[in-house]
Write a protein that holds these residues in place. Structure first.
Motif, PDB file in Angstrom:
ATOM      1  N   GLU A   1       1.260   8.513   7.078  1.00 33.27           N
ATOM      2  CA  GLU A   1       0.817   9.622   6.225  1.00 33.27           C
ATOM      3  C   GLU A   1       0.637  10.895   7.040  1.00 33.27           C
ATOM      4  O   GLU A   1       1.068  11.984   6.629  1.00 33.27           O
ATOM      5  N   ARG A   2       0.011  10.756   8.209  1.00 27.72           N
ATOM      6  CA  ARG A   2      -0.246  11.925   9.050  1.00 27.72           C
ATOM      7  C   ARG A   2       1.060  12.483   9.621  1.00 27.72           C
ATOM      8  O   ARG A   2       1.235  13.702   9.701  1.00 27.72           O
TER       9      ARG A   2
ATOM     10  N   ARG B   1       0.822  -1.210   0.000  1.00 24.15           N
ATOM     11  CA  ARG B   1       0.000   0.000   0.000  1.00 24.15           C
ATOM     12  C   ARG B   1       0.859   1.264   0.000  1.00 24.15           C
ATOM     13  O   ARG B   1       0.511   2.257  -0.662  1.00 24.15           O
ATOM     14  N   LEU B   2       1.990   1.250   0.702  1.00 25.10           N
ATOM     15  CA  LEU B   2       2.893   2.402   0.662  1.00 25.10           C
ATOM     16  C   LEU B   2       3.507   2.555  -0.720  1.00 25.10           C
ATOM     17  O   LEU B   2       3.611   3.670  -1.257  1.00 25.10           O
TER      18      LEU B   2
ATOM     19  N   MET C   1       4.085  12.318   8.285  1.00 23.81           N
ATOM     20  CA  MET C   1       4.838  13.013   7.227  1.00 23.81           C
ATOM     21  C   MET C   1       4.187  14.330   6.835  1.00 23.81           C
ATOM     22  O   MET C   1       4.852  15.236   6.335  1.00 23.81           O
ATOM     23  N   ALA C   2       2.877  14.431   7.085  1.00 21.83           N
ATOM     24  CA  ALA C   2       2.165  15.682   6.781  1.00 21.83           C
ATOM     25  C   ALA C   2       2.130  16.630   7.970  1.00 21.83           C
ATOM     26  O   ALA C   2       1.543  17.716   7.877  1.00 21.83           O
TER      27      ALA C   2
ATOM     28  N   HIS D   1       9.873   8.880  -2.418  1.00 25.53           N
ATOM     29  CA  HIS D   1       9.931   7.961  -1.288  1.00 25.53           C
ATOM     30  C   HIS D   1      10.688   6.693  -1.678  1.00 25.53           C
ATOM     31  O   HIS D   1      10.693   6.295  -2.840  1.00 25.53           O
TER      32      HIS D   1
ATOM     33  N   LEU E   1      -0.270   2.689   8.234  1.00 26.23           N
ATOM     34  CA  LEU E   1      -0.266   3.410   6.965  1.00 26.23           C
ATOM     35  C   LEU E   1      -0.798   4.831   7.153  1.00 26.23           C
ATOM     36  O   LEU E   1      -0.159   5.814   6.745  1.00 26.23           O
ATOM     37  N   HIS E   2      -1.950   4.947   7.784  1.00 23.85           N
ATOM     38  CA  HIS E   2      -2.555   6.271   7.968  1.00 23.85           C
ATOM     39  C   HIS E   2      -1.727   7.137   8.910  1.00 23.85           C
ATOM     40  O   HIS E   2      -1.592   8.354   8.689  1.00 23.85           O
ATOM     41  N   ASN E   3      -1.142   6.550   9.940  1.00 22.98           N
ATOM     42  CA  ASN E   3      -0.344   7.347  10.873  1.00 22.98           C
ATOM     43  C   ASN E   3       0.975   7.799  10.246  1.00 22.98           C
ATOM     44  O   ASN E   3       1.466   8.885  10.559  1.00 22.98           O
TER      45      ASN E   3
ATOM     46  N   LYS F   1       0.984   3.883  -3.148  1.00 21.74           N
ATOM     47  CA  LYS F   1       0.605   5.283  -2.911  1.00 21.74           C
ATOM     48  C   LYS F   1       1.725   6.257  -3.276  1.00 21.74           C
ATOM     49  O   LYS F   1       1.491   7.291  -3.912  1.00 21.74           O
ATOM     50  N   TYR F   2       2.969   5.896  -2.887  1.00 24.87           N
ATOM     51  CA  TYR F   2       4.059   6.857  -3.031  1.00 24.87           C
ATOM     52  C   TYR F   2       5.009   6.550  -4.186  1.00 24.87           C
ATOM     53  O   TYR F   2       5.699   7.451  -4.676  1.00 24.87           O
TER      54      TYR F   2
END
Length: 438
Positions: free
Chosen positions: A350-351, A23-24, A353-354, A33, A346-348, A27-28
């Protein structure tokens, strides 16, 4: 000057680690990345299937996933190696030397830098320090161990078949002791009878399930403690109908070359001994990089799945101990937990890095299912539509059980290839032999 890529390293290509890497990578990609998966094996097989590999009813060559082809398809990199240590100050992991079969060094100890690190190396069987277990019992932690058991099983079946050919009245059996009445032990016991019943069609004319003597040994008061008592009793009744001797409330004190010794003093003759009595983290995690671990060598994580002493290091699956607020026990070591943790990490990531705040992991217990091969399937589901836990068995339970593997395939391959593999699996079930005999 080219900007430095954000490097995310995932150690462990099990159910959760491989899904996260896919999934990473999807996505990236590889532009800004660098997603790296490290595993000590070259291929992945879903761990809940290992009892079928051991019994010979599943050909792992058809179901395993090669990391190198998978990483090319999904935009991450794969490194073959085993975690040795972590240098948190330099943000590097150190991989142990890669050795050839003869013990010669192929690749020396080497380092991989990380910006974010995810440890997902799963669990290993816990022998609880019982004398003789490590030397004389087979664990089912990896495909290699499952293959070893299958080869030994086939050799003993051949021995008995030859003895019966020479003397039809010979009192010859394949004696197998399985220690641990959880899902692995119960499923393996049933699968052995399924395989034995088919051997007569594959060259062992004088051999069938009547030549098996399987003993399932559980220290607790009943088998399958994760299931409601009624379903556990139904599973035990089904096993005993097959011919399995089920011993509950029976602690094992020693394993010798040809016996299992119980606390009561009984010595159970055994040609093959399987230990499936519990899991723990790998010893390499004990205090690695100064991170906090519990007595079972699991990394202690916060509800965000970040390790308690380092925000940039996450841990998930069986190798972590995650006690959620309001819970009395940590999240159980199950495939469904690893799958859910992969999504949360995965979501954490993303959060993080943002620059956004992280969200706590929420575990949804969808219940437990146990397959007694083709004979029966029992389990309990979180029946959200009926207002609570729902006991299931028979065809419905079997359908849900097989659906778990289908979901796993979709998670690691995506919808297109995952659906194609499901169709291929249906064809293989028809045209391939029932047993893998080599």
């Amino acid at each position: 000057m080219t900007a430095k890529k954000t490097q995310i390293v995932i150690v462990g290509g099990g159910a959760g680690g491989l899904e996260l890497a896919r999934r990473l990578g999807a996505k990236y990609g590889r532009k800004r990345h660098d997603i790296i998966l490290v595993d000590r094996n070259r291929t992945h097989i879903w761990k809940p299937l290992l009892h079928e590999v051991a019994a010979g009813s599943l050909d792992a060559n058809l179901d395993e996933v090669g990391y190198r082809s998978h990483c090319h398809r999904w935009g991450y990199r794969y490194f073959y190696g085993a975690l040795d240590s972590i240098d948190r100050e330099a943000r590097k992991i150190i991989l142990a030397p890669v050795l050839d079969e003869d013990g010669s060094e192929l690749i020396g100890r080497h380092e991989i830098r990380y910006d974010y690190l995810v440890i997902a190396i799963g669990s290993v069987t816990n022998d609880f320090g019982t004398p003789g277990v490590r030397e004389n019992c087979i664990f089912l932690d990896s495909r290699a161990q499952a293959d070893r058991f299958r080869n030994k099983l086939l050799n003993h079946c051949l021995r008995v078949s030859r003895a019966m050919t020479a003397d039809p009245s010979a009192d010859e059996y394949v004696r197998i002791s399985i220690v641990g009445g959880g899902a692995t032990g119960v499923e393996l016991a049933a699968e052995l009878y399924n395989s034995a019943s088919a051997l007569r069609y594959y060259g062992l004319e004088i051999f069938d399930e009547s030549r098996l003597k399987v003993t399932l040994i559980e220290a607790g008061p009943r088998i399958l403690p994760a299931l409601p008592e009624r379903l556990a009793e139904a599973a035990q009744h089904e096993l005993e109908a097959l011919g399995v001797r089920v011993l509950t409330g029976t602690a094992v004190t020693e394993a010798t070359a040809d016996e299992i010794v119980t606390r009561s003093g009984e010595r159970i003759k055994s040609d093959l001994k399987v230990w499936a009595a519990g899991v723990r983290g790998a010893e390499v995690l004990d205090g690695i990089g100064g991170l906090e671990t519990n007595r079972a060598f699991q990394l202690v994580v916060r509800p965000t799945l970040q390790t308690s002493r380092d925000d940039r290091i996450f841990a998930m699956g069986d190798c972590c101990s995650c006690l959620l607020p309001g819970s009395e026990r940590p999240v159980p070591p199950r495939a469904q937990a690893a799958h859910q943790m992969a999504t949360s990490v995965l979501h954490n990531l993303e959060r993080m890095m943002a620059g956004k705040p992280l969200k706590p992991f929420v575990y949804h217990d969808h219940g437990s299912l146990v397959s007694l091969s083709r004979f029966q399937t029992v389990g309990s589901l979180m029946g959200n539509l009926v207002g609570g836990r729902m006991a299931v068995e028979g065809r419905l339970a079997r359908f849900v059980y097989t659906s778990l593997y289908r979901m796993h395939l979709l998670a690691i391959h995506g919808w297109v290839k995952g659906t194609a593999l499901l169709l291929i699996g249906r064809v293989n079930a028809i045209i391939r032999p029932r047993l893998k005999l080599h």
